[in-house]
Design an enzyme around this catalytic site. Sequence first.
Site, short mmCIF file in Angstrom:
data_model
loop_
_atom_site.label_atom_id
_atom_site.label_comp_id
_atom_site.label_asym_id
_atom_site.label_seq_id
_atom_site.Cartn_x
_atom_site.Cartn_y
_atom_site.Cartn_z
N ASP A 112 0.88 -1.15 0.03
CA ASP A 112 0.06 0.03 0.05
C ASP A 112 0.97 1.26 -0.05
O ASP A 112 1.46 1.57 1.05
CB ASP A 112 -1.00 -0.09 1.10
CG ASP A 112 -1.96 1.20 1.34
OD1 ASP A 112 -2.42 1.82 0.14
OD2 ASP A 112 -1.99 1.78 2.46
N GLU A 137 -1.24 -1.38 -5.16
CA GLU A 137 -2.38 -0.69 -5.33
C GLU A 137 -2.09 0.53 -6.32
O GLU A 137 -0.98 1.03 -6.38
CB GLU A 137 -2.87 -0.28 -3.99
CG GLU A 137 -4.07 0.71 -4.26
CD GLU A 137 -4.71 1.21 -2.85
OE1 GLU A 137 -5.50 2.15 -2.82
OE2 GLU A 137 -4.38 0.64 -1.84
N ASP A 160 -2.30 1.07 7.38
CA ASP A 160 -1.50 0.76 6.01
C ASP A 160 -1.33 -0.77 5.94
O ASP A 160 -1.08 -0.99 4.92
CB ASP A 160 -0.34 1.76 5.97
CG ASP A 160 -0.79 3.31 6.12
OD1 ASP A 160 -1.46 3.56 5.08
OD2 ASP A 160 -0.36 3.96 7.01
#
Length: 173
Positions: A8, A67, A139
């Site tokens: 992420d 991502e 996160d």
Amino acid sequence: MTIILGIDPGSRITGYGVIRQVGRNLEYLGSGCIRTSAEDIPGRLKQIYAGVSEVITQFQPDTFAIEEVFMGKNASSALKLGQARGSAIVAAVNADLPVSEYAARLIKQAVVGTGAADKAQVQHMVCSVLKLPGKPQADAADALAVAICHAHTHKTLIAMSGKASSARRGRYR
């Protein structure tokens, strides 16, 4: 057995999550956050690269999932996020890992069942799917969700390609 590293990305905090996929089972291996302390972007990118490289060395993943950039209202933030992604991707490519990218909505859909899920729902489902005793940092949970999404998506694509190829073989005989 496949070890998946999920990322992420962020210019200040980059989450990572590592899972092992054995058949249908997913097993938690580790997660955490790479926190940058540099004031300038080049310094942060260097820290992200070094941090992701260290995680790769520690866990020896077979594949890397990250991502995609979400383009919000702030173009400057999106550019910084893109640079952070690039730094993490270069670490993966330098380690000869295949790289897969997933949109945030797809990740949420794969983990929670709806692309409009909030962070708390994602965190809850990550804990449930991986049978974690406690909640990981936000996160890190997002990074684990990326890895879970990859496991589910990759498995589906393999299944579909197998069915498609067998259907083609049958049709053309």
